[in-house]
Design a protein around this motif. Structure first.
Motif, mmCIF file in Angstrom:
data_model
loop_
_atom_site.group_PDB
_atom_site.id
_atom_site.type_symbol
_atom_site.label_atom_id
_atom_site.label_comp_id
_atom_site.label_asym_id
_atom_site.label_seq_id
_atom_site.Cartn_x
_atom_site.Cartn_y
_atom_site.Cartn_z
ATOM 1 N N ASP A 64 -3.363 13.527 -5.780
ATOM 2 C CA ASP A 64 -3.185 13.322 -4.343
ATOM 3 C C ASP A 64 -3.589 11.921 -3.887
ATOM 4 O O ASP A 64 -3.387 11.568 -2.729
ATOM 5 C CB ASP A 64 -4.009 14.349 -3.564
ATOM 6 N N ASN A 65 -4.166 11.141 -4.794
ATOM 7 C CA ASN A 65 -4.649 9.814 -4.420
ATOM 8 C C ASN A 65 -4.140 8.805 -5.435
ATOM 9 O O ASN A 65 -4.743 8.576 -6.471
ATOM 10 C CB ASN A 65 -6.176 9.798 -4.356
ATOM 11 N N TYR A 66 -3.007 8.216 -5.146
ATOM 12 C CA TYR A 66 -2.376 7.285 -6.073
ATOM 13 C C TYR A 66 -1.691 6.174 -5.291
ATOM 14 O O TYR A 66 -1.460 6.283 -4.085
ATOM 15 C CB TYR A 66 -1.349 8.003 -6.957
ATOM 16 N N LEU A 67 -1.391 5.081 -5.970
ATOM 17 C CA LEU A 67 -0.684 3.942 -5.382
ATOM 18 C C LEU A 67 0.713 3.841 -5.976
ATOM 19 O O LEU A 67 0.978 4.357 -7.062
ATOM 20 C CB LEU A 67 -1.448 2.648 -5.627
ATOM 21 N N MET A 68 1.580 3.176 -5.247
ATOM 22 C CA MET A 68 2.946 2.940 -5.695
ATOM 23 C C MET A 68 3.175 1.441 -5.810
ATOM 24 O O MET A 68 2.864 0.679 -4.886
ATOM 25 C CB MET A 68 3.948 3.519 -4.686
ATOM 26 N N ASP A 69 3.701 1.002 -6.952
ATOM 27 C CA ASP A 69 4.180 -0.374 -7.088
ATOM 28 C C ASP A 69 5.620 -0.412 -6.573
ATOM 29 O O ASP A 69 6.407 0.489 -6.863
ATOM 30 C CB ASP A 69 4.133 -0.826 -8.539
ATOM 31 N N HIS A 70 5.970 -1.453 -5.819
ATOM 32 C CA HIS A 70 7.318 -1.474 -5.239
ATOM 33 C C HIS A 70 7.695 -2.868 -4.793
ATOM 34 O O HIS A 70 6.845 -3.751 -4.610
ATOM 35 C CB HIS A 70 7.408 -0.505 -4.048
ATOM 36 N N SER A 71 8.989 -3.077 -4.613
ATOM 37 C CA SER A 71 9.493 -4.334 -4.075
ATOM 38 C C SER A 71 9.213 -4.391 -2.575
ATOM 39 O O SER A 71 8.936 -3.368 -1.935
ATOM 40 C CB SER A 71 10.994 -4.463 -4.357
ATOM 41 N N VAL A 72 9.276 -5.601 -2.028
ATOM 42 C CA VAL A 72 8.849 -5.778 -0.638
ATOM 43 C C VAL A 72 9.906 -6.534 0.182
ATOM 44 O O VAL A 72 9.588 -7.420 0.955
ATOM 45 C CB VAL A 72 7.492 -6.507 -0.565
#
Length: 214
Positions: A164-172
């Protein structure tokens, strides 16, 4: 947070490569938006963007035709993002307000890349906080993935022991979409932590150029 920002920057560079691969030089005689572009779009407007089916912040199933009834600044992010997403969403909201002051009608659109946590209710609160005209969109994982692929964006869930506690790498990137033309250009992320980026005024100026040319 610095590590998260670095990873997002790396993801943005990778996504930029995908975008760059779809761009090439066209003649000004065939491109009505030539004076507005920072580059030229490959294949007109067809290389980036396309049909999608998603769910808006009110729980309604919508397609691109329902969403893009007005010129739109479209961003792919997630509401649990600790840094770049709120900065970019706020930058886009500010650009919309600047455009409104200049007589242009533009809406900000926020498409989540984290549909497991970003329910319509969560997006409604986020979008309402960012801008009264912001449209928040979610959907099933497959629907979100299809929309992301259409716009050549990148995202990846970071591994963690806490589901329930995670980060997402993504384009911006923010995408400018016009109702009669589809995708016409993109803007890099907002300045963060003293780094380089595209300010709201530049987004507004370039968007106004496209609207005048259209």
């Amino acid at each position: 947070m610095r590590r998260a920002t670095l990873l997002v920057t790396v993801a943005a560079v990778a996504a930029a490569g995908l975008l760059a691969g779809t761009w090439y030089s066209t003649t000004r005689a065939t491109d009505v938006f030539a004076d507005c572009r920072s580059a030229s779009v490959a294949g007109g407007t067809g290389a980036i963007g396309g049909p999608f089916t998603l769910v808006d912040q009110d729980g309604r199933t919508v397609t691109q035709d329902d969403v893009f009834t007005r010129p739109s600044l479209v961003y792919f992010g997630y509401t649990y993002c600790p840094d770049v997403c709120p900065l970019d969403a706020a930058r886009n909201a500010e650009a919309v307000d600047l455009l409104t002051e200049r007589g242009y009608d533009v809406q900000p659109v926020f498409i989540t890349i984290d549909p497991e946590r970003d329910t319509p209710e969560v997006l409604k609160a986020f979008a309402g906080y960012m801008h009264p005209d912001m449209i928040g969109l979610t959907g099933t994982p497959d629907q979100v993935r299809a929309a992301s692929q259409a716009y050549k964006t990148y995202y990846s869930r970071r591994e963690t022991d806490d589901p329930d506690n995670y980060l997402m790498d993504h384009s911006v990137f923010t995408y400018l979409v016009l109702p009669e033309h589809g995708f016409v250009d993109f803007f890099r992320g907002a300045p963060s932590y003293g780094g380089e980026g595209v300010e709201a005024d530049e987004v507004a100026q370039r968007t106004a150029c496209y609207l005048d040319a259209a």
